[in-house]
Enzyme design. Structure first.
Site, PDB file in Angstrom:
ATOM      1  N   CYS A 110     -26.318  84.880  70.746  1.00  0.00           N
ATOM      2  CA  CYS A 110     -26.485  83.497  71.199  1.00  0.00           C
ATOM      3  C   CYS A 110     -27.331  83.463  72.476  1.00  0.00           C
ATOM      4  CB  CYS A 110     -25.135  82.814  71.408  1.00  0.00           C
ATOM      5  SG  CYS A 110     -24.111  83.614  72.630  1.00  0.00           S
ATOM      6  N   ARG A 140     -18.507  80.666  59.778  1.00  0.00           N
ATOM      7  CA  ARG A 140     -17.092  80.931  59.508  1.00  0.00           C
ATOM      8  C   ARG A 140     -16.806  80.694  58.023  1.00  0.00           C
ATOM      9  NH1 ARG A 140     -16.186  78.978  65.132  1.00  0.00           N
ATOM     10  NH2 ARG A 140     -16.359  76.818  64.438  1.00  0.00           N
TER      11      ARG A 140
HETATM   12  N1  SAH Z   1     -16.584  84.163  67.623  1.00  0.00           N
HETATM   13  C1  SAH Z   1     -15.938  83.221  68.484  1.00  0.00           C
HETATM   14  C2  SAH Z   1     -16.725  82.967  69.755  1.00  0.00           C
HETATM   15  C3  SAH Z   1     -16.999  84.208  70.594  1.00  0.00           C
HETATM   16  S1  SAH Z   1     -17.397  83.869  72.275  1.00  0.00           S
HETATM   17  C4  SAH Z   1     -15.666  81.931  67.693  1.00  0.00           C
HETATM   18  O1  SAH Z   1     -16.207  81.734  66.584  1.00  0.00           O
HETATM   19  O2  SAH Z   1     -14.896  81.101  68.182  1.00  0.00           O
HETATM   20  C5  SAH Z   1     -17.393  85.429  73.023  1.00  0.00           C
HETATM   21  C6  SAH Z   1     -16.018  86.006  73.364  1.00  0.00           C
HETATM   22  O3  SAH Z   1     -16.217  87.332  73.833  1.00  0.00           O
HETATM   23  C7  SAH Z   1     -15.248  85.299  74.463  1.00  0.00           C
HETATM   24  O4  SAH Z   1     -14.004  84.893  73.939  1.00  0.00           O
HETATM   25  C8  SAH Z   1     -15.016  86.364  75.562  1.00  0.00           C
HETATM   26  O5  SAH Z   1     -13.715  86.312  76.118  1.00  0.00           O
HETATM   27  C9  SAH Z   1     -15.202  87.645  74.793  1.00  0.00           C
HETATM   28  N2  SAH Z   1     -15.678  88.827  75.525  1.00  0.00           N
HETATM   29  C10 SAH Z   1     -16.706  88.912  76.408  1.00  0.00           C
HETATM   30  N3  SAH Z   1     -16.922  90.190  76.751  1.00  0.00           N
HETATM   31  C11 SAH Z   1     -16.024  90.942  76.078  1.00  0.00           C
HETATM   32  C12 SAH Z   1     -15.755  92.353  75.999  1.00  0.00           C
HETATM   33  N4  SAH Z   1     -16.495  93.244  76.668  1.00  0.00           N
HETATM   34  N5  SAH Z   1     -14.758  92.760  75.189  1.00  0.00           N
HETATM   35  C13 SAH Z   1     -14.014  91.873  74.504  1.00  0.00           C
HETATM   36  N6  SAH Z   1     -14.235  90.542  74.519  1.00  0.00           N
HETATM   37  C14 SAH Z   1     -15.213  90.076  75.303  1.00  0.00           C
END
Ligand code: SAH
Length: 400
Positions: free
Chosen positions: A344, A216
């Site tokens: 991940c 980030r």
């Molecule tokens: N980048 C974030 C963490 C991402 S976790 C951070 O730094 O805090 C992955 C996210 O993907 C979750 O919030 C989940 O709700 C979302 N997600 C999963 N499948 C998805 C899809 N097909 N379209 C949109 N969001 C999705």
């Protein structure tokens, strides 16, 4: 004492200090009947020739039948060991983690606590959040909690043992206060000068993706004046970093309405102009295609999807999904733009991930430059003997 004797030749991985023992490696288990059925009992592990190999936590129902506590014959598994290791894990974080009060204090095997995760939010008035993912650490829960409180001075400990891996250990899913206060609906943390609201009780993992802190920050450093697209944004970790770094606009996409609500709240908490940030409750796969059809483009794109491959048999399907989003991500990127792309999935190595992204770049006819290889922060260390600990990998790409 409970004793696990391995089949001939099966001591090799333990001699390389790998901490897991699978049923196929075990010749016989000896001990009192009550020990043989006791999840988390400490077992002595011996080679076929009777050589001492390790002391390990026994888990009769798990495919990981035992997890090593110690390879040192002279190290008993007792309260003193728990205290020592908690102290060491915390001292390392205090020394190495800066500019945040959201810290992973204990990261499983890498800290000598197989299957234990402990995160600390908001200092002494905040909360320690624990996830006990294996029978071994479950059996030592009380002394672990005690040591955490003593070492941090934070009296509030909350359990988020609601990860599905517990079921594979035959452990029930549980959440609740282990000590002190229940967490409030919103816990405020500050990471690299950005304020974030964390929902400890119901958020993903223990509430926040602490592992992406350094990444980030990298986005913050490169966001100035750019139009940003943050896919799979959750509560807007990367979005807020981009806003802090002076992004012109940030579009954030997630399919979780609750996560997006916290994202918007985070904009407010930091006093940023809400007009710079759009939050779309949508499916990323569909939205990326729609943006491409509309001829939209961005200067900086983040792709941080959930774990597409939960196990090795899902790798092929996951690879197609990673390739798909990276291909469109590269197409949506303007010349001179930056793509931060992550996986991940523990089952997908950093090498394989790079190959998948290379395939996407090839199909997009982009000679993308790899500016950096990215990892989780230093509070999520990987050890030389346990490469499985590396789950988060990423690339910072430049489109020339
Ligand atoms: N980048 C974030 C963490 C991402 S976790 C951070 O730094 O805090 C992955 C996210 O993907 C979750 O919030 C989940 O709700 C979302 N997600 C999963 N499948 C998805 C899809 N097909 N379209 C949109 N969001 C999705």
């Amino acid at each position: 004492m409970l004793t696990i004797t391995l089949k001939p030749g099966k001591e090799k991985s333990l001699l390389r200090r790998h901490p897991w023992i699978f049923p196929t490696a075990i010749d016989r288990i000896e001990g009192k009947p009550e020990e043989k059925n006791k999840p988390g009992a400490t077992a002595l592990v011996r080679s076929a020739t009777g050589q001492f190999l390790a002391r390990a936590a026994f888990s009769p129902k798990s495919q990981i039948r035992a997890r090593v506590w110690s390879f040192d014959e002279n190290e008993p598994i007792d309260h003193a060991l728990i205290k020592r290791r908690v102290k060491k894990a915390i001292a390392y974080r205090m020394q190495s983690v800066r500019d945040t009060d959201a810290i992973r204090l204990i990261f499983g095997e890498a800290d000598g606590f197989p299957g234990l995760v402990v995160d600390w939010y908001a200092g002494k008035q905040g909360h320690l959040v624990c996830q006990f993912q294996s029978a071994g650490v479950e059996a030592w829960k009380a002394p672990i909690v005690q040591a955490l409180i003593a070492e941090t001075g934070c009296p509030n400990v909350y359990e988020r043992s609601d990860a599905s891996v517990r079921e594979r250990e035959g452990l029930p899913l549980v959440t609740g206060a282990l000590a002190g206060n229940e967490p409030p609906e919103e816990t405020l943390v500050t990471e690299n000068g950005v304020r974030y609201a964390v929902d400890i009780k119901t958020g993903h993992k223990t509430g926040f993706y602490i592992d992406q802190r350094d990444n980030r920050r990298l986005v913050m450093e490169h966001a100035e004046g750019r139009d940003v697209l943050n896919c799979f944004c959750y509560t807007g970790g990367f979005s807020l970093a981009a806003l802090k770094g002076g992004a012109k606009s940030v579009v954030s996409i997630d399919s979780s309405g609750e996560a997006l609500a916290i994202g918007k709240r985070n904009v407010e908490l930091n006093g940023f102009d809400p007009a710079r940030a759009e939050w779309w409750d949508a499916d990323v796969f569909k939205t990326l295609r729609a943006l491409r059809e509309q001829g939209k483009s961005f200067d900086l794109i983040v792709l941080d999807p959930p774990k597409f491959a939960a196990s090795p048999d899902q790798v092929e399907r996951a690879a197609r999904a990673y390739k798909d989003i990276n291909l469109i991500g590269l197409q949506l990127l303007r010349e001179g733009g930056l793509l931060y792309t992550y996986s991940c999935s523990g089952a997908i190595s950093a090498d394989l991930f790079q190959k998948i992204v290379a395939g996407a770049a090839n199909d997009a006819k982009v000679d993308a430059r790899i500016l950096r290889r990215l990892h989780a922060g230093v509070d999520h260390p990987m050890t030389t003997s346990f490469p499985e600990g590396e789950y988060l990998k990423g690339l910072m790409l430049h489109k020339p």
